[in-house]
Design a protein around this motif. Structure first.
Motif, PDB file in Angstrom:
ATOM      1  N   GLY A 192      -7.257   8.940   9.121  1.00  0.00           N
ATOM      2  CA  GLY A 192      -7.887   7.618   9.077  1.00  0.00           C
ATOM      3  C   GLY A 192      -7.708   6.971   7.711  1.00  0.00           C
ATOM      4  O   GLY A 192      -7.313   5.801   7.603  1.00  0.00           O
ATOM      5  N   LEU A 193      -7.982   7.742   6.647  1.00  0.00           N
ATOM      6  CA  LEU A 193      -7.863   7.198   5.286  1.00  0.00           C
ATOM      7  C   LEU A 193      -6.429   6.793   4.965  1.00  0.00           C
ATOM      8  O   LEU A 193      -6.169   5.723   4.413  1.00  0.00           O
ATOM      9  CB  LEU A 193      -8.261   8.275   4.269  1.00  0.00           C
ATOM     10  N   THR A 194      -5.486   7.669   5.331  1.00  0.00           N
ATOM     11  CA  THR A 194      -4.073   7.400   5.049  1.00  0.00           C
ATOM     12  C   THR A 194      -3.646   6.109   5.752  1.00  0.00           C
ATOM     13  O   THR A 194      -2.962   5.262   5.179  1.00  0.00           O
ATOM     14  CB  THR A 194      -3.201   8.572   5.544  1.00  0.00           C
ATOM     15  N   PHE A 195      -4.067   5.980   6.987  1.00  0.00           N
ATOM     16  CA  PHE A 195      -3.669   4.802   7.755  1.00  0.00           C
ATOM     17  C   PHE A 195      -4.324   3.530   7.256  1.00  0.00           C
ATOM     18  O   PHE A 195      -3.725   2.464   7.277  1.00  0.00           O
ATOM     19  CB  PHE A 195      -3.914   5.023   9.248  1.00  0.00           C
ATOM     20  N   LEU A 196      -5.529   3.682   6.783  1.00  0.00           N
ATOM     21  CA  LEU A 196      -6.221   2.526   6.225  1.00  0.00           C
ATOM     22  C   LEU A 196      -5.445   1.996   5.016  1.00  0.00           C
ATOM     23  O   LEU A 196      -5.248   0.793   4.853  1.00  0.00           O
ATOM     24  CB  LEU A 196      -7.621   2.968   5.775  1.00  0.00           C
ATOM     25  N   ILE A 197      -4.998   2.916   4.175  1.00  0.00           N
ATOM     26  CA  ILE A 197      -4.229   2.513   2.990  1.00  0.00           C
ATOM     27  C   ILE A 197      -2.910   1.868   3.422  1.00  0.00           C
ATOM     28  O   ILE A 197      -2.552   0.783   2.971  1.00  0.00           O
ATOM     29  CB  ILE A 197      -3.960   3.729   2.067  1.00  0.00           C
ATOM     30  N   LEU A 198      -2.203   2.532   4.338  1.00  0.00           N
ATOM     31  CA  LEU A 198      -0.890   2.011   4.734  1.00  0.00           C
ATOM     32  C   LEU A 198      -0.998   0.687   5.475  1.00  0.00           C
ATOM     33  O   LEU A 198      -0.134  -0.180   5.365  1.00  0.00           O
ATOM     34  CB  LEU A 198      -0.156   3.047   5.588  1.00  0.00           C
TER      35      LEU A 198
END
Ligand code: PHE
Length: 470
Positions: free
Chosen positions: A148-154
């Motif tokens: 979730g965090l990685t995708f939020l950043i990307l």
């Protein structure tokens, strides 16, 4: 659509340093250096960073900035034939698959962070707890949060996502690292560790160690994964690529040195009589088995809360480092899909994210939980799991091959004068300089040669159980 860009050279440097600084610098480097000659290893490592890795870095960044493309697009546009397009595909699939195993490790780190925050140090220090954790259901909760965090950043894109995350996380990472180094220096016997790290033992530098140092430098600078081509495609034309590349290499090296000054004093203060040869070989067992024992032992001095705080601080530091690396590696297939199919960032993230989660789950189940994935194949005389297979094929084998092909591509297909012209934009003094001559010569001769030798030897060692060199 206009291509997104980093807002400045500093934005790029922080994002690329975020990619470079990862588990490799923070844990693998100190473990390797301590076992293999201390400062002697460090000197060789620094030499490899600047004389072998930096030219490759400059080539990747220039290729990206020139084509304004992801690796698949860059190889297709300039290569103009099916063979180079295939290399382009390899440069996109490799980061995708390395992303799978890096995701799994990042999830473990995040899990240990969670457990440290919850004050479960006694449990973490128990030797059986790592095996239990990586096979637990809890793992999937942590995985969901990391994804979730990685995708939020990307999803935020280049400026608002990748660069912003790096601008927040990287300075925090540096401050936390320095704070931890200062703290461990105050511990009893810390100086024994510093001495151990800084006294060079040149006789330990065997061929095998040098090979390991080069592989480590290569991995640590995120080379041949298409990352610097992709990030390079977001650099502004007037930015100085050489300057930025040197900064990234320097920062990565600096973090590696600081980590040595963190881990070794901690190890020696925990046990001043430790025989370094008994220290765990792998960074995985160092982070997840050995260090928790040190944190637990700290309770005697600084109490339960103090020790939990230090452990949480450390795992948060490693987590930040891993997260920015993970972001960079997933951006490669995301950019490729967006560029080649014209889809939105969100759709690209959903498709690739879905596939990556499935593969990460299979990897996570391959540590004994599901027999099929745990004993998938046997080669080189060893039984291998799905996780091992991904690691062996993409990290160990294809990475040097991609590096080798990249050098040939840049020098003999794209041609030296185009590389020079691209680097010279934003850096007029480059053309005619000694650096230019070195970059051109090394990328066309001994660097690809070394990578080819490493590639052949790796294939022979891993898949046929026969090391040709050492
Ligand atoms: N440079 C990272 C490290 O040292 C390696 C890496 C970068 C791995 C990007 C995956 C993606 O750990």
């Amino acid at each position: 659509m206009k291509r997104e860009q980093f807002s400045s050279s500093l934005g790029f440097v922080l994002a690329a340093a975020g990619s470079a600084v990862g588990i490799g610098n923070l844990v693998a480097f100190p473990v390797m250096a301590s076992k293999n000659g201390g400062a002697a290893f460090l000197i060789m490592y620094a030499f490899f960073v600047f004389f072998i890795c930096l030219p490759i870095m400059l080539a990747e960044m220039s290729l990206g900035r020139h084509t304004r493309q992801n690796p698949l697009g860059a190889y297709t546009d300039i290569g103009k034939n099916a063979a180079w397009r295939t290399v382009g595909w390899m440069s996109v699939i490799t980061p995708f698959m390395i992303g799978v195993f890096y995701l799994v490790i990042t999830v473990w780190i995040f899990g240990y962070l969670g457990k440290s925050v919850l004050g479960q140090l006694t449990e973490l220090a128990d030797p059986s707890s790592f095996g239990a954790f990586i096979n637990s259901n809890e793992l999937f909760v942590y995985m969901a949060i990391v994804v979730g965090l990685t995708f939020l950043i990307l999803q935020g894109g280049v400026k608002q996502g990748i660069e912003k995350a790096a601008r927040v996380l990287m300075p925090m990472l540096f401050v936390m690292l320095i704070a931890l180094v200062i703290y461990v220096m105050t511990l009893d016997n810390a100086m024994l560790g510093v001495k151990f790290f800084l006294i060079p033992e040149f006789d330990k530098l065997t061929g095998k160690v040098l090979n390991g140092a080069l592989a480590q430098a290569f991995f640590s600078l995120s080379l041949a994964m298409g990352i610097l081509i992709t990030y390079g495609s977001y650099i502004q034309k007037n930015n100085n690529i050489v300057h930025a590349g040197k900064m990234v290499a320097g920062l990565s090296l600096l973090v590696a040195c600081c980590s040595g000054l963190l881990i070794l004093p901690a190890v020696f203060s925990f046990n001043p009589d430790i025989q370094i040869s008994t220290l765990s070989e792998s960074s995985i067992s160092m982070i997840f088995t050995f260090l928790p024992k040190i944190f637990l032992a700290m309770q005697a001095d600084i109490g339960y809360f103090g020790a939990s705080f230090v452990a949480s601080f450390f795992f948060l530091l490693v987590f930040f480092a891993a997260l920015t690396s993970l972001v960079s590696i997933i951006e490669v297939p995301v950019a490729s899909l967006m560029d080649s199919k014209g889809v939105s960032r969100r759709s690209a993230l959903c498709v690739l994210g879905g596939a990556m989660i499935v593969l990460a789950i299979i990897s996570a189940l391959s540590f004994g939980r599901v027999e099929l994935f745990s004993n998938l194949l046997s080669y080189g005389g060893v039984d291998k799991s799905f996780f091992d297979l991904v690691y062996d094929i993409f990290y160990e084998t294809i990475l040097p091959l991609n590096g080798f092909l990249l050098c040939l591509f840049v020098i003999y297909r794209w041609k030296k004068h185009n590389l020079d012209a691209e680097i010279s934009q934003g850096n007029p003094s480059f053309s005619g300089s000694l650096l230019q001559k070195y970059v051109n010569f090394s990328l066309g001769t001994f660097i690809p040669l070394i990578l080819a030798v490493i590639f052949i030897n790796t294939v022979s060692t891993i898949f046929f159980g026969k090391n040709l060199l050492f």
